[in-house]
Design a protein around this motif. Structure first.
Motif, PDB file in Angstrom:
ATOM      1  N   LYS A 174      38.319 -42.119 -63.349  1.00 52.89           N
ATOM      2  CA  LYS A 174      39.062 -42.859 -64.378  1.00 52.89           C
ATOM      3  C   LYS A 174      39.677 -41.804 -65.278  1.00 52.89           C
ATOM      4  O   LYS A 174      38.962 -41.094 -65.980  1.00 52.89           O
ATOM      5  CB  LYS A 174      38.135 -43.778 -65.154  1.00 52.89           C
ATOM      6  CG  LYS A 174      37.474 -44.816 -64.264  1.00 52.89           C
ATOM      7  CD  LYS A 174      36.950 -45.946 -65.094  1.00 52.89           C
ATOM      8  CE  LYS A 174      36.419 -47.011 -64.196  1.00 52.89           C
ATOM      9  NZ  LYS A 174      37.114 -48.253 -64.348  1.00 52.89           N
ATOM     10  N   SER A 175      40.984 -41.699 -65.248  1.00 51.35           N
ATOM     11  CA  SER A 175      41.669 -40.627 -65.976  1.00 51.35           C
ATOM     12  C   SER A 175      41.421 -40.672 -67.479  1.00 51.35           C
ATOM     13  O   SER A 175      41.433 -39.645 -68.145  1.00 51.35           O
ATOM     14  CB  SER A 175      43.164 -40.662 -65.688  1.00 51.35           C
ATOM     15  OG  SER A 175      43.697 -41.926 -66.035  1.00 51.35           O
ATOM     16  N   ASP A 176      41.161 -41.869 -68.008  1.00 49.65           N
ATOM     17  CA  ASP A 176      40.985 -42.002 -69.450  1.00 49.65           C
ATOM     18  C   ASP A 176      39.519 -42.147 -69.870  1.00 49.65           C
ATOM     19  O   ASP A 176      39.230 -42.383 -71.039  1.00 49.65           O
ATOM     20  CB  ASP A 176      41.803 -43.189 -69.970  1.00 49.65           C
ATOM     21  CG  ASP A 176      41.394 -44.500 -69.312  1.00 49.65           C
ATOM     22  OD1 ASP A 176      40.723 -44.469 -68.263  1.00 49.65           O
ATOM     23  OD2 ASP A 176      41.757 -45.558 -69.844  1.00 49.65           O
ATOM     24  N   ALA A 177      38.591 -42.031 -68.915  1.00 48.34           N
ATOM     25  CA  ALA A 177      37.169 -42.203 -69.237  1.00 48.34           C
ATOM     26  C   ALA A 177      36.313 -41.439 -68.224  1.00 48.34           C
ATOM     27  O   ALA A 177      36.833 -40.856 -67.273  1.00 48.34           O
ATOM     28  CB  ALA A 177      36.814 -43.686 -69.221  1.00 48.34           C
ATOM     29  N   GLU A 178      35.013 -41.495 -68.452  1.00 44.10           N
ATOM     30  CA  GLU A 178      34.077 -40.871 -67.512  1.00 44.10           C
ATOM     31  C   GLU A 178      34.162 -41.591 -66.161  1.00 44.10           C
ATOM     32  O   GLU A 178      34.390 -42.801 -66.118  1.00 44.10           O
ATOM     33  CB  GLU A 178      32.643 -40.991 -68.040  1.00 44.10           C
ATOM     34  CG  GLU A 178      32.357 -40.108 -69.250  1.00 44.10           C
ATOM     35  CD  GLU A 178      32.320 -38.638 -68.883  1.00 44.10           C
ATOM     36  OE1 GLU A 178      31.662 -38.269 -67.889  1.00 44.10           O
ATOM     37  OE2 GLU A 178      32.962 -37.851 -69.601  1.00 44.10           O
TER      38      GLU A 178
END
Length: 130
Positions: free
Chosen positions: A55-59
């Motif tokens: 997930k590019s915006d999260a873990e």
């Protein structure tokens, strides 16, 4: 609903290993892990592998064995990290992917070497022929 039957591909990464797997949206994550084990040569079992969706915006999110690819929001060209269970340390590995190393870094050096080499003459190429 015909899209469910169409296979998609995912990119599975660990360290310097990059694998491309074709999976169906109806496949369970456990089935995907079995396909991954087969691609790795059968050295590991599905129970020794965990999959994480990038997930590019999260873990990265741990993928659950009982859920399907579709239920896990894995889409075509998804990046999935895989880790092994480390029996020696009795724990799961951390996600690790080697950084990209450019193959063009030494290009200037090769170019300089080519400039220093004397050009070969056409006469030399024809020597030794009958």
């Amino acid at each position: 609903m015909s899209h469910v039957l169409n296979p998609i591909y995912i990119r599975a990464k660990r360290n310097k290993t990059n694998l491309f797997l074709y999976v169906n949206l109806k496949d369970t994550i456990a089935e995907v892990k079995s396909k991954l084990c087969a691609a790795l040569g059968g050295d590991r079992t599905p129970e020794e592998i965990r999959l994480f969706l990038d997930k590019s915006d999260a873990e990265p999110a741990l993928l659950e064995d009982k859920k399907t690819v579709d239920q896990s929001n894995v889409t075509n060209d998804a990046l999935v990290f895989f880790v092994f269970y480390d029996k020696d340390n009795v724990k799961w590995e951390d996600i690790h992917v080697a950084e990209f190393e450019s193959l063009d870094e030494g290009e200037d050096e090769d170019y300089e070497m080519k400039e220093e080499m004397p050009p070969s003459s056409k006469k030399e190429k024809g020597k030794g022929r009958a």
